[in-house]
Design a protein around this motif. Sequence first.
Motif, mmCIF file in Angstrom:
data_model
loop_
_atom_site.group_PDB
_atom_site.id
_atom_site.type_symbol
_atom_site.label_atom_id
_atom_site.label_comp_id
_atom_site.label_asym_id
_atom_site.label_seq_id
_atom_site.Cartn_x
_atom_site.Cartn_y
_atom_site.Cartn_z
ATOM 1 N N TYR A 47 -17.767 6.171 -32.997
ATOM 2 C CA TYR A 47 -18.575 7.254 -32.911
ATOM 3 C C TYR A 47 -17.760 8.410 -33.608
ATOM 4 O O TYR A 47 -16.630 8.796 -33.301
ATOM 5 N N THR A 79 -18.061 15.412 -32.145
ATOM 6 C CA THR A 79 -19.467 15.860 -32.030
ATOM 7 C C THR A 79 -20.018 15.186 -30.966
ATOM 8 O O THR A 79 -19.334 14.044 -30.184
ATOM 9 N N ARG A 80 -20.894 15.680 -30.352
ATOM 10 C CA ARG A 80 -21.768 15.010 -29.220
ATOM 11 C C ARG A 80 -23.476 14.685 -29.506
ATOM 12 O O ARG A 80 -24.208 14.571 -28.551
ATOM 13 N N ASP A 81 -23.498 15.156 -31.081
ATOM 14 C CA ASP A 81 -24.715 14.835 -31.330
ATOM 15 C C ASP A 81 -24.971 14.431 -32.846
ATOM 16 O O ASP A 81 -25.296 15.005 -33.840
ATOM 17 N N ARG A 94 -23.253 15.480 -38.330
ATOM 18 C CA ARG A 94 -22.743 15.740 -36.950
ATOM 19 C C ARG A 94 -23.622 17.128 -36.714
ATOM 20 O O ARG A 94 -23.492 18.024 -37.288
ATOM 21 N N LEU A 130 -18.016 8.841 -27.326
ATOM 22 C CA LEU A 130 -18.108 10.136 -27.408
ATOM 23 C C LEU A 130 -16.677 10.699 -27.343
ATOM 24 O O LEU A 130 -15.896 10.722 -26.537
ATOM 25 N N SER A 131 -16.328 11.820 -28.551
ATOM 26 C CA SER A 131 -15.136 12.603 -28.512
ATOM 27 C C SER A 131 -15.276 13.540 -27.678
ATOM 28 O O SER A 131 -16.362 14.010 -27.305
#
Length: 235
Positions: free
Chosen positions: A72, A76-78, A116, A234-235
């Motif tokens: 992943y 980013t989370r999206d 991202r 996810l980071s």
Amino acid sequence: MTLVPIFPVAPPPLIPINGAEGQGFAVRRIFCVGRNYAAHAAEMGNEVDREAPFYFTKSAYALCLSGSEIPYPAGTRDCHYEMELVVALGSSAREIGEDDALSVVFGYACGIDLTRRDLQAAAKDKRRPWDIGKDFDNAALIAPITRSDAFGQPGDQAIRLMHDGVEVQSAKLSDMVWSVPEIISHLSRFYALDAGDLIYTGTPAGVGPVAAGSRLEGQVDGLTPITVTIAGELS
């Protein structure tokens, strides 16, 4: 004076070519067309600029081959998928006319532009460049290239993407606002295009987020499908 590198540099990425075992397409540059499907522009809250196409770029080292399992993306989370037709150029073009533009095409491939989205949106809000949202490791996914004489000309071929087995994007290449000849001709006014350049031609409506474990499968009629799996957290 002849200069030599002080440390090893990675060679240009190579993309497999259908019917050319042992040979690869060496990538020089990656250009991407923004908002080239009206329905996608609308879903993102934008209007299509019909005066001229616009572009962003990705590093050749952002390239990732079909069949890969990738982490992943960091920071980013999206992260969103965007299915695209990719045009691979096989000769030079400078201020080429639309009628001659397809003559410089070596072939075509299925591609996925990873974005991202949260970082892109933050950059837009501050009127800053999009680079951090678009150009990152494994952000330019691509399947093997099919030569142009085997594929023909882009037209009514279907383009689609499956996310975990569910169809999320579906359109025809003829839905593009700017056709492949128009894109090549316009882009050649600003860059000396050459063999090894790739053009990601934009994405249809239906883009959305991936998650750890997501599997993406993209198709364009007449081309080798593209697959990728997102691994990690996810980071």
